[in-house]
Design a protein around this motif. Structure first.
Motif, PDB file in Angstrom:
ATOM      1  N   ILE A  14     -29.239  15.552   2.672  1.00  0.00           N
ATOM      2  CA  ILE A  14     -29.777  15.685   3.810  1.00  0.00           C
ATOM      3  C   ILE A  14     -29.032  13.785   4.924  1.00  0.00           C
ATOM      4  N   CYS A  15     -30.024  13.465   3.672  1.00  0.00           N
ATOM      5  CA  CYS A  15     -29.682  11.302   4.435  1.00  0.00           C
ATOM      6  C   CYS A  15     -28.152  11.641   4.511  1.00  0.00           C
ATOM      7  N   ASP A  16     -27.258  12.086   3.476  1.00  0.00           N
ATOM      8  CA  ASP A  16     -26.418  11.942   4.009  1.00  0.00           C
ATOM      9  C   ASP A  16     -25.591  12.343   5.757  1.00  0.00           C
ATOM     10  N   LEU A  17     -25.762  13.485   6.143  1.00  0.00           N
ATOM     11  CA  LEU A  17     -25.482  13.912   6.811  1.00  0.00           C
ATOM     12  C   LEU A  17     -26.271  13.152   8.616  1.00  0.00           C
ATOM     13  N   THR A  18     -27.818  13.269   7.706  1.00  0.00           N
ATOM     14  CA  THR A  18     -28.949  11.971   9.026  1.00  0.00           C
ATOM     15  C   THR A  18     -27.755  10.793   9.161  1.00  0.00           C
ATOM     16  N   CYS A  19     -27.469  10.336   8.445  1.00  0.00           N
ATOM     17  CA  CYS A  19     -27.089   8.968   8.474  1.00  0.00           C
ATOM     18  C   CYS A  19     -25.562   9.109   9.076  1.00  0.00           C
ATOM     19  N   GLN A  20     -24.940  10.140   9.126  1.00  0.00           N
ATOM     20  CA  GLN A  20     -23.704  10.439   9.947  1.00  0.00           C
ATOM     21  C   GLN A  20     -24.494  10.525  11.875  1.00  0.00           C
ATOM     22  N   ALA A  21     -25.249  11.534  11.362  1.00  0.00           N
ATOM     23  CA  ALA A  21     -25.592  11.896  13.053  1.00  0.00           C
ATOM     24  C   ALA A  21     -26.176  10.442  13.666  1.00  0.00           C
ATOM     25  N   MET A  22     -25.847   9.289  12.914  1.00  0.00           N
ATOM     26  CA  MET A  22     -27.125   8.714  13.719  1.00  0.00           C
ATOM     27  C   MET A  22     -25.571   7.087  13.968  1.00  0.00           C
ATOM     28  N   GLY A  23     -24.632   7.593  13.496  1.00  0.00           N
ATOM     29  CA  GLY A  23     -23.561   6.871  13.601  1.00  0.00           C
ATOM     30  C   GLY A  23     -23.433   6.153  12.904  1.00  0.00           C
ATOM     31  N   GLY A  24     -23.834   5.948  10.987  1.00  0.00           N
ATOM     32  CA  GLY A  24     -24.180   4.983  10.271  1.00  0.00           C
ATOM     33  C   GLY A  24     -22.831   6.294   8.876  1.00  0.00           C
ATOM     34  N   LYS A  25     -23.653   5.580   7.775  1.00  0.00           N
ATOM     35  CA  LYS A  25     -23.246   6.591   6.326  1.00  0.00           C
ATOM     36  C   LYS A  25     -23.745   6.245   4.859  1.00  0.00           C
ATOM     37  N   LEU A  26     -23.357   7.145   4.087  1.00  0.00           N
ATOM     38  CA  LEU A  26     -24.405   6.677   2.637  1.00  0.00           C
ATOM     39  C   LEU A  26     -23.587   6.341   1.917  1.00  0.00           C
ATOM     40  N   ARG A  27     -23.566   6.011   1.106  1.00  0.00           N
ATOM     41  CA  ARG A  27     -22.556   5.531   0.182  1.00  0.00           C
ATOM     42  C   ARG A  27     -23.447   5.069  -1.437  1.00  0.00           C
TER      43      ARG A  27
END
Length: 255
Positions: free
Chosen positions: A224-237
């Motif tokens: 959920i964190c990864d997909l939410t970051c993508q939806a906000m124009g960001g990314k999770l690593r």
């Protein structure tokens, strides 16, 4: 002499236009399905939670045998876990289907972190774990959806606390890279093999056998964190190594 009949030539619809209409119709169907599933699952679960709470609190009088109260508490706890799972599955479906509502706006990072850390206070106290915010956190502004930002930070902080040893520390800092802010959350846990990191961002993956792992949950938090970051124009690593804890790094547009 009969007049010639003329036919108006109508050019066939372009394949791209047809595909766009089909895609739009499919997206509408997905949204309708999610609304239906959300209603049909949450409605009975809310009833289970509500009535089990009434029974557990003996609102209308004693239940008699103490075991009845214990059973009501078990039903309430199980219902709450199931409702959380249902909400997470529906959130994953919305994010993957592009149906999530995202309202990007400037957000102060420190306020969002305080909100995200607040539900963890009891666990932090019981296990003597401390969350420390670097000074850089108080200066950072990100462009994000308020609810989405708190969901990401809450899940990452909860994950860090869960896998930290008793008496450990979770450290949060922020750093600017051009037009982006990177938020880093470090823990002192056991860490994981770097080869396992990609799997942790997939739904229902927790880096271990679901029949033998000790942690609870379905492994949806990081996905959920990864997909939410993508939806906000960001990314999770994620960065980790066995015995060296975990570092979750979120990059979002600067606010």
């Amino acid at each position: 002499m009969p007049q010639a009949a003329y036919k108006t030539h109508v050019p066939p619809a372009r394949p791209a236009a047809k595909q766009a209409r089909r895609d739009a119709a499919f997206e509408d169907q997905k949204r309708s399905f999610l609304r239906m599933v959300s209603h049909e699952l949450r409605t009975p679960l809310n009833s289970i939670l509500g009535f089990s709470e009434i029974l557990a609190s003996e609102l209308y009088g004693p239940l008699g045998d103490p075991q009845y109260k214990e059973y009501a508490q078990i039903i309430q706890g199980s219902g709450a876990k199931l409702l959380k799972l249902v909400n997470q599955v529906l959130e994953i479906a919305k994010l993957e289907g592009g149906a999530a509502d995202v309202d990007l706006q400037p957000e102060p990072l420190d306020a969002a972190l305080e909100d995200a850390a607040s539900p963890l206070k009891q666990d932090l106290g019981e296990r003597d774990i401390h969350i420390t915010f670097d000074e850089t956190v108080h200066e950072a502004m990100v462009c994000a959806d308020p609810k989405g930002l708190r969901t990401v930070l809450g899940n990452l902080l909860s994950n860090a606390v869960t896998f930290s040893p008793d008496g450990g520390e979770v450290r949060v800092r922020a750093e600017r890279f051009g037009d982006e802010i990177e938020i880093t959350i470090d823990d002192d846990g056991d860490g994981v093999d770097p080869a396992d990191l990609p799997r942790l961002l997939k739904p229902f993956e927790q880096g271990g056998d679901p029949l033998t792992r000790s942690g609870e949950g379905a492994g949806l938090g990081l996905a959920i964190c990864d997909l939410t970051c993508q939806a906000m124009g960001g990314k999770l690593r994620l960065v980790s190594a066995v015995g060296e804890g975990m570092s979750a790094r979120v990059r979002l547009p600067a606010g």
